[in-house]
Design a protein around this motif. Sequence first.
Motif, PDB file in Angstrom:
ATOM      1  N   CYS A 118      67.970  10.709 -32.862  1.00  0.00           N
ATOM      2  CA  CYS A 118      69.098  10.101 -33.576  1.00  0.00           C
ATOM      3  C   CYS A 118      69.493  10.953 -34.778  1.00  0.00           C
ATOM      4  CB  CYS A 118      68.723   8.690 -34.020  1.00  0.00           C
ATOM      5  SG  CYS A 118      69.993   7.836 -34.985  1.00  0.00           S
ATOM      6  N   THR A 128      71.317  14.012 -33.579  1.00  0.00           N
ATOM      7  CA  THR A 128      72.712  13.724 -33.211  1.00  0.00           C
ATOM      8  C   THR A 128      73.609  13.679 -34.446  1.00  0.00           C
ATOM      9  OG1 THR A 128      71.944  12.448 -31.291  1.00  0.00           O
ATOM     10  CG2 THR A 128      74.213  12.097 -32.010  1.00  0.00           C
ATOM     11  N   ALA A 176      70.215  20.537 -34.645  1.00  0.00           N
ATOM     12  CA  ALA A 176      70.473  19.376 -33.792  1.00  0.00           C
ATOM     13  C   ALA A 176      69.890  19.570 -32.402  1.00  0.00           C
ATOM     14  CB  ALA A 176      71.985  19.130 -33.698  1.00  0.00           C
ATOM     15  N   ILE A 195      66.956  17.101 -30.971  1.00  0.00           N
ATOM     16  CA  ILE A 195      67.204  16.231 -29.811  1.00  0.00           C
ATOM     17  C   ILE A 195      66.199  16.525 -28.702  1.00  0.00           C
ATOM     18  CG2 ILE A 195      68.846  15.707 -27.974  1.00  0.00           C
ATOM     19  CD1 ILE A 195      71.073  16.116 -30.063  1.00  0.00           C
TER      20      ILE A 195
END
Length: 437
Positions: A319, A322, A411, A415
Amino acid sequence: MPSQPSPSLELDESGGLGPPAFDRRRAWLVTALIVTFMIVNFADKSVLGLAADPIMEELDISHSTYGLISSSYSILFSLSGLVVGFFSSRVSSRVLLFVMCLVWGLAQLPVLIVAAVPALVAGRVLLGAAEGPATPMSMHALYKWFPAGRRGLPSALQISGAALGTLIAAPVVTWLITQFGWRSAFAALAVTSLAWSAVWWFVGRDGPYDQPPARVRTEAGGSARVPYRRLLLCGTVIGSVASAFGASWAMALSQAWLPSYLRNELAMSPGTAAAVLSAVSALSFVLLLALSPVIDRLTRRGVSMRLSSGVPQGLAVACAGTAMAVFPFVGPLPVRLALIAVAFAVHSIAFPLHYMTAAAVVPASRRGALFGIVAATGTLPGLLAPSLTGHLLDSAPSEGAGYTQSFALAAVVMIICGVVAACCIRPARDAARLGAL
């Protein structure tokens, strides 16, 4: 000064030696000292990022050079965490934490003597070597004071010291830099580290919950000796390392480059940037404090550790990753700041949880060493992220494009790590396979 004796063992129902009595007062005193230890730890880490702009201006250094200075902190960070982890079963936590914090204070001194790049590098290398074992060894010391069923809240408080360190350091250190110059911040942290060492030497000691009860060891013919290869290759440890790796990437960026990003890209004053950093740390602190009762409630309801601790840490890192990918492209400043808070705060949930899930599959006699291994591999982003970001800033068409590329890279890493953690962490299955239950 010798350590005070630990609480005596009690007899269990069969007449054998059972777990020692829980010394609530001493356990929470040690917890308070360890939380303070973590506050000092993360204040030491944050000072270079908070002083980045005046240091680069005074010493006339590029983004790449500053990135290398920041990354030099991690040259020995992982190695020292690994080495000290293996010695943790032979050297008391009281001595280990005392020596570590003493060296933190000494590491701030070179730049006060000679304000130059070599002095900055020398101080950061020494500081990283002394802080590499800090989180795993302080967690190991904390676990010695709490039985397995009482570790949720102390673990969250220990990790929350990181958020409090930044929450307190951001405004205080920024004020020192603004009023007295950036060297004053290094001097203040040196004094603080030395003061904590003195207090810990006279107050701190090791707890009783370090080894299995004598009756268990006797009946089993000795402590469990699971090969490290089996521990490191089990899915729970791999997933725990992955979540720590992804979370540490965001933390390394926040310490090294987020202050500069807020000032230069979002045109914030030093005071406003410090307030934003404090707000992000406050969110981390709130999330960490809210974590423990939720986990305890889920455990009482019979929810597996995979669902209560494994999946949440993976989702938290994914999260945050993201949000990291999205916020550079958001126009309205309030929305961008909200996404920055998610990107640099939500991942903090993974730090106490990855220790809890890793500890669930390892015998107590090897917990310190495994914590050192997990920390050494999980914190490698501290070596990679700052220098890569500095390189991207210097090679990109503009500074803004360089920040966007570095956040996109973060990112992707976060992830992937979050997904691996959510899928691989299965403590009950792996503990049964390894014979830790």
